[in-house]
Design a protein around this motif. Structure first.
Motif, PDB file in Angstrom:
ATOM      1  N   ASP A 106     -42.066  -2.953  45.434  1.00 50.19           N
ATOM      2  CA  ASP A 106     -41.974  -2.779  43.980  1.00 50.19           C
ATOM      3  C   ASP A 106     -42.591  -1.480  43.478  1.00 50.19           C
ATOM      4  OD1 ASP A 106     -44.677  -3.197  44.239  1.00 50.19           O
ATOM      5  OD2 ASP A 106     -44.717  -5.084  43.099  1.00 50.19           O
ATOM      6  N   GLY A 107     -42.781  -0.537  44.394  1.00 51.51           N
ATOM      7  CA  GLY A 107     -43.377   0.739  44.017  1.00 51.51           C
ATOM      8  C   GLY A 107     -44.863   0.808  44.281  1.00 51.51           C
ATOM      9  N   SER A 108     -45.480  -0.347  44.523  1.00 51.71           N
ATOM     10  CA  SER A 108     -46.915  -0.349  44.812  1.00 51.71           C
ATOM     11  C   SER A 108     -47.292  -1.325  45.930  1.00 51.71           C
ATOM     12  CB  SER A 108     -47.721  -0.707  43.554  1.00 51.71           C
ATOM     13  OG  SER A 108     -47.386  -1.997  43.097  1.00 51.71           O
ATOM     14  N   THR A 109     -46.506  -2.382  46.128  1.00 51.10           N
ATOM     15  CA  THR A 109     -46.835  -3.392  47.130  1.00 51.10           C
ATOM     16  C   THR A 109     -45.622  -3.748  47.972  1.00 51.10           C
ATOM     17  OG1 THR A 109     -48.522  -4.357  45.677  1.00 51.10           O
ATOM     18  CG2 THR A 109     -47.774  -5.713  47.517  1.00 51.10           C
ATOM     19  N   VAL A 110     -45.824  -3.727  49.281  1.00 49.20           N
ATOM     20  CA  VAL A 110     -44.814  -4.213  50.214  1.00 49.20           C
ATOM     21  C   VAL A 110     -45.070  -5.699  50.454  1.00 49.20           C
ATOM     22  CG1 VAL A 110     -43.927  -4.073  52.572  1.00 49.20           C
ATOM     23  CG2 VAL A 110     -44.572  -1.984  51.357  1.00 49.20           C
TER      24      VAL A 110
END
Length: 227
Positions: A106-110
């Motif tokens: 999501d752009g910050s967390t896989v």
């Protein structure tokens, strides 16, 4: 065909002429170049796959350029997935690449669901505007698809969200000529993408890969879409 896919095609998202929707397909050195690029409005990418080798799964980049890079790679030894975004690299160790992997970023967390387990790791690189069409089953490196890094493995689907809304939903289909290719249900019409080789409904017997797992539910940020 699942109830979700039956309803989806009843709503007019079916390509013309009608095609057969597949639950999954097998990539055997046969990448598919999609007809669109990343934009800076991307907020979430989800992809479901297995991997039989340690090669690229998805993405595109400009070689040695900080302006663009988003790639997903299956790591070596069958026990990890690596995301590479220019200066930020995150390795998420998982149980088994031969079991279905539901991957989301999501752009910050896989977030990865694999073999009944959920794994998360932080990668704050985000998404950059892309100048190259995205590729499934490999990556585009500059103007070229990286022919030495083709994926062997199953593919269920790819979803890309822009500004929180589903913008691309890529699924495997069999067209009216019995050719397996990928189709964008959101773009509709004849947005189907053929492979550079031949996609298969199942793996070749000689490769001896595990039978693909039954579908897993991947609920990332309470999104309603599932493969």
């Amino acid at each position: 065909m699942s109830r979700l896919r039956t309803l989806l095609f009843q709503k007019g998202a079916s390509p013309t002429p009608p095609y057969t929707v597949l639950d999954h397909c097998y990539f055997n050195n046969s990448p598919v170049s999609l007809g669109f690029k990343l934009t800076d409005t991307v907020t979430l990418i989800k992809i479901s796959f297995t991997a039989q080798n340690s090669n690229w799964v998805f993405g595109a980049r400009d070689y040695q350029t900080s302006a663009e890079r988003f790639t997903i790679q299956a790591a070596s030894s069958g026990n990890g997935v690596v995301t590479n975004n220019i200066s930020a690299s995150t390795t998420t160790n998982i149980n088994n690449l031969s079991n279905r992997i539901d991957y989301g970023y999501d752009g910050s967390t896989v977030t990865i669901v694999n073999n009944g387990n959920t794994y998360t790791s932080t990668n704050t690189r985000g998404f950059a505007n892309g100048s190259r069409n995205l590729v499934v089953g490999c990556i585009r490196n500059g103007a070229n698809i990286v022919t030495s890094n083709y994926l062997k493995g199953y593919f269920w689907g790819l979803e890309i969200y822009e500004a929180g809304s589903l913008a691309h939903k890529i699924i495997p289909i069999k067209d009216d000529n019995d050719v397996i290719c990928l189709y964008d249900t959101i773009a509709g019409g004849d947005y189907k993408y053929p492979s550079t080789g031949t996609l298969l409904p199942e793996e070749p017997v000689s490769l001896n890969m595990l039978t693909p797992n039954s579908l897993q539910t991947f609920d990332h940020n309470n999104d309603e879409e599932e493969f």
